[in-house]
Design an enzyme around this catalytic site. Structure first.
Site, mmCIF file in Angstrom:
data_model
loop_
_atom_site.group_PDB
_atom_site.id
_atom_site.type_symbol
_atom_site.label_atom_id
_atom_site.label_comp_id
_atom_site.label_asym_id
_atom_site.label_seq_id
_atom_site.Cartn_x
_atom_site.Cartn_y
_atom_site.Cartn_z
ATOM 1 N N LYS A 176 0.843 -1.209 0.000
ATOM 2 C CA LYS A 176 0.000 0.000 0.000
ATOM 3 C C LYS A 176 0.875 1.254 0.000
ATOM 4 O O LYS A 176 0.669 2.169 -0.789
ATOM 5 C CB LYS A 176 -0.890 0.001 1.249
ATOM 6 C CG LYS A 176 -1.547 1.340 1.536
ATOM 7 C CD LYS A 176 -2.430 1.285 2.759
ATOM 8 C CE LYS A 176 -1.771 1.683 4.050
ATOM 9 N NZ LYS A 176 -1.575 3.120 4.253
ATOM 10 N N ASN A 177 1.881 1.269 0.890
ATOM 11 C CA ASN A 177 2.649 2.501 1.063
ATOM 12 C C ASN A 177 3.644 2.765 -0.066
ATOM 13 O O ASN A 177 4.267 3.831 -0.106
ATOM 14 C CB ASN A 177 3.375 2.495 2.421
ATOM 15 C CG ASN A 177 2.395 2.710 3.564
ATOM 16 O OD1 ASN A 177 1.227 3.004 3.334
ATOM 17 N ND2 ASN A 177 2.881 2.562 4.791
ATOM 18 N N ARG A 237 -8.249 -0.401 5.641
ATOM 19 C CA ARG A 237 -7.395 0.597 4.972
ATOM 20 C C ARG A 237 -6.100 -0.048 4.492
ATOM 21 O O ARG A 237 -5.483 0.447 3.546
ATOM 22 C CB ARG A 237 -7.010 1.728 5.944
ATOM 23 C CG ARG A 237 -8.146 2.652 6.270
ATOM 24 C CD ARG A 237 -7.647 3.821 7.058
ATOM 25 N NE ARG A 237 -6.722 4.644 6.274
ATOM 26 C CZ ARG A 237 -6.156 5.743 6.708
ATOM 27 N NH1 ARG A 237 -6.405 6.172 7.928
ATOM 28 N NH2 ARG A 237 -5.330 6.431 5.947
ATOM 29 N N ASP A 261 5.077 0.735 12.139
ATOM 30 C CA ASP A 261 3.811 0.139 11.691
ATOM 31 C C ASP A 261 3.624 -1.292 12.197
ATOM 32 O O ASP A 261 2.536 -1.847 12.052
ATOM 33 C CB ASP A 261 3.724 0.166 10.154
ATOM 34 C CG ASP A 261 3.400 1.557 9.642
ATOM 35 O OD1 ASP A 261 3.019 2.416 10.450
ATOM 36 O OD2 ASP A 261 3.535 1.784 8.421
ATOM 37 N N ARG A 283 1.355 14.945 13.483
ATOM 38 C CA ARG A 283 1.736 14.746 12.089
ATOM 39 C C ARG A 283 1.769 16.023 11.249
ATOM 40 O O ARG A 283 1.027 16.175 10.271
ATOM 41 C CB ARG A 283 0.837 13.684 11.451
ATOM 42 C CG ARG A 283 0.805 12.423 12.277
ATOM 43 C CD ARG A 283 0.056 11.303 11.627
ATOM 44 N NE ARG A 283 0.804 10.700 10.531
ATOM 45 C CZ ARG A 283 0.389 9.606 9.891
ATOM 46 N NH1 ARG A 283 -0.730 9.026 10.238
ATOM 47 N NH2 ARG A 283 1.099 9.100 8.920
ATOM 48 N N CYS A 334 -3.926 13.008 13.597
ATOM 49 C CA CYS A 334 -4.790 11.832 13.599
ATOM 50 C C CYS A 334 -4.571 11.109 14.919
ATOM 51 O O CYS A 334 -3.835 11.590 15.780
ATOM 52 C CB CYS A 334 -4.516 10.937 12.396
ATOM 53 S SG CYS A 334 -2.974 10.061 12.482
HETATM 54 C C1 UD1 Z 1 4.531 6.922 6.438
HETATM 55 C C2 UD1 Z 1 3.639 5.716 6.314
HETATM 56 C C3 UD1 Z 1 3.175 5.244 7.689
HETATM 57 C C4 UD1 Z 1 4.381 5.035 8.615
HETATM 58 C C5 UD1 Z 1 5.295 6.243 8.618
HETATM 59 C C6 UD1 Z 1 6.587 6.016 9.386
HETATM 60 C C7 UD1 Z 1 2.553 6.000 4.162
HETATM 61 C C8 UD1 Z 1 1.305 6.310 3.407
HETATM 62 N N1 UD1 Z 1 2.490 6.063 5.500
HETATM 63 O O1 UD1 Z 1 3.753 7.976 7.005
HETATM 64 O O2 UD1 Z 1 2.465 4.013 7.522
HETATM 65 O O3 UD1 Z 1 3.920 4.789 9.919
HETATM 66 O O4 UD1 Z 1 5.655 6.598 7.272
HETATM 67 O O5 UD1 Z 1 7.242 4.901 8.922
HETATM 68 O O6 UD1 Z 1 3.573 5.655 3.584
HETATM 69 N N2 UD1 Z 1 6.937 14.591 10.776
HETATM 70 C C9 UD1 Z 1 7.102 15.933 11.085
HETATM 71 N N3 UD1 Z 1 7.092 16.834 10.054
HETATM 72 C C10 UD1 Z 1 6.900 16.471 8.759
HETATM 73 C C11 UD1 Z 1 6.725 15.103 8.445
HETATM 74 C C12 UD1 Z 1 6.752 14.176 9.478
HETATM 75 O O7 UD1 Z 1 7.279 16.301 12.246
HETATM 76 O O8 UD1 Z 1 6.907 17.343 7.871
HETATM 77 C C13 UD1 Z 1 6.933 13.588 11.875
HETATM 78 C C14 UD1 Z 1 5.553 12.931 12.005
HETATM 79 O O9 UD1 Z 1 4.684 13.714 12.792
HETATM 80 C C15 UD1 Z 1 5.888 11.594 12.637
HETATM 81 C C16 UD1 Z 1 7.277 11.284 12.048
HETATM 82 O O10 UD1 Z 1 7.795 12.517 11.559
HETATM 83 O O11 UD1 Z 1 5.991 11.711 14.021
HETATM 84 C C17 UD1 Z 1 7.232 10.262 10.913
HETATM 85 O O12 UD1 Z 1 6.437 10.750 9.873
HETATM 86 P P1 UD1 Z 1 6.671 10.353 8.339
HETATM 87 O O13 UD1 Z 1 7.913 9.547 8.210
HETATM 88 O O14 UD1 Z 1 6.538 11.576 7.501
HETATM 89 O O15 UD1 Z 1 5.422 9.381 8.076
HETATM 90 P P2 UD1 Z 1 4.307 9.482 6.968
HETATM 91 O O16 UD1 Z 1 4.911 9.749 5.635
HETATM 92 O O17 UD1 Z 1 3.194 10.357 7.437
#
Ligand code: UD1
Length: 417
Positions: free
Chosen positions: A22-23, A397, A305, A122, A117
């Protein structure tokens, strides 16, 4: 709303086919916004709710999506829109990945700021900082962010944290930006490597995707491509943990062991026997797991995850196991539900201490997010008696036809509509 009813406490035995990731599929489908030519993406878990939302996102932006089983064709219908609708973004945060391709191609994008969420705040500051470094200006308006730049510039960017989404967004923007962009401290998940391969087949030059330094030499005009998505390591990991908790022997077909090194190593320490081949993983478990402490980290560390389903396994351990979550600030919502099944878990800040019990007992429980749902599934399969999981839409999902796949390995579970 659907519920899953599990008659637990029965060992699993059989084979399960792993779906496409999915990701990986989400960003790759969104990356088709980088070209007007047709793209064909194979091995897409197209029945998942998040994939359906991605198809709606692409269509709302002006693409035509044709789904034939796990093959998805994305075609052009004319010019693309540069505004992502709020009702789609609020259903799926990954919609924000449309910003990179649209900004790079059209010099303008308007996206709703995704809210927090259940598992954390996030924010998207790392994505936005990256676009600003490439020369975009941004203003906030009515809950949306509007970004504009006559033309993005290739730059060297160092991320303050290896965010998965920010790395993908910037890789896509860089693919459509003339010149060489270097992303340092990039996320290293296997899904980055898969996106890198897709961007490469669109015509960008991508080096180092899946390592901490990604170098992308982009082009303003990219062409169509055909691509096959990698297997879902999180789905595979969830089934391995289900078998470890319920015991038995399960062979996962189409799984890539090299994407699950940290999880397989923890499972071996817990006492599971693991065999791996070119595209399969087999697990067998005939006893209570030993206590193994895990700390979640960005890849190649233990994946956040799988933290929740790992905790379900540890509820049955012989001793005390610590689980520390470093990626998200609030990802222990499953602990209280597991408590309803007899688990002994004490949460303090980002660490949970699990005192293993001999067995769990089935109970009515409720999923709060996708991976918490997976944790309840693992616990329900291991627990004695009947478990009813409410809010199954969270599990839907990320897990395709989960009851069919698990029934094929001898689990007793059914969906109540
Ligand atoms: C993706 C995955 C999710 C997984 C996560 C971490 C998808 C669709 N989802 O989510 O399943 O749990 O990676 O492996 O691929 N953060 C910030 N600022 C930002 C971006 C992120 O502070 O601009 C923080 C987030 O709040 C979180 C951490 O960084 O605490 C990890 O987030 P991120 O790696 O961006 O995860 P996602 O891409 O949202």
């Amino acid at each position: 709303m659907d519920k899953l009813v599990i008659e637990g406490g029965k060992p699993l035995n059989g084979t399960i086919k792993v779906s496409g990731a999915k990701n990986a599929a989400l960003p790759i489908l969104i990356a088709t916004l980088l070209t007007d030519e047709p793209c064909v993406i194979e091995n897409v878990p197209s029945t998942l709710r998040d994939l359906r939302t991605t198809f709606r996102l692409l269509e709302s932006l002006g693409k035509k999506v044709v789904v034939e089983g796990s093959t998805v064709k994305v075609l052009s219908t004319g010019s693309l829109k540069t505004q992502a609708p709020y009702d789609i973004v609020k259903q799926m945060r990954a919609s924000v990945l449309a910003a990179g391709p649209l900004l790079a191609r059209f010099g303008l994008v308007r996206v709703p700021i995704p809210g927090g969420c259940a598992i954390g705040l996030r924010p998207i500051d790392i994505h936005l900082k990256g676009f600003e470094a490439m020369g975009a200006r941004r203003i906030a308006d009515q809950g949306d962010i509007i970004m504009s730049a006559p033309k993005l510039n290739p730059v060297t960017i160092k991320l303050r944290f290896p965010s998965v989404g920010a790395t993908q967004n910037l890789m896509m923007a860089a693919a459509a930006t003339e010149g060489k962009t270097i992303i340092k401290n990039a996320a290293r998940e296997p899904e980055m490597e898969d996106l890198g391969r897709f961007l490469q087949s669109l015509g960008a030059d991508v080096r180092g995707a899946g390592t901490a330094v990604v170098t992308i030499t982009g082009k303003t005009k990219l062409h169509g491509a055909r691509h096959r998505v990698i297997p879902d390591r999180i789905e595979a990991g969830t089934f391995l943990l289900a078998c470890a908790a319920a015991r038995g022997r399960v062979k996962l077909l189409g799984a890539d062991a090299s994407h699950l090194t940290a999880v397989l190593s923890a499972l071996k320490k817990a006492g599971a026997k693991i065999k791996t081949g070119k595209s399969w993983i087999e697990i067998s478990m005939d006893r209570r797991p030993k206590a193994v402490t895990v700390v979640t980290k960005p890849h190649p560390g233990f994946p956040t995850d799988l933290q929740a389903p790992w905790m379900s396994l540890m509820t049955l351990c012989t001793g005390f196991a610590k689980v520390t979550e470093t990626v998200f600030e609030n990802r222990f919502l499953h602990a209280a539900e597991l408590g309803r099944m007899g688990a002994q878990i004490a949460v303090s800040g980002r660490t949970a201490v699990v005192a293993g019990v001999e067995s769990l007992s089935g109970a009515p429980i409720m999923a709060s997010d996708i991976r918490a749902g997976a944790a309840l599934l693992v616990a329900g399969l291991a627990a004695k008696g009947k478990t009813t999981i409410a809010r199954v839409y969270h599990i839907d999902r990320g897990y395709e036809t989960v009851e069919r796949k698990l029934s094929g390995a001898g689990a007793r579970l059914e969906r109540l509509k």
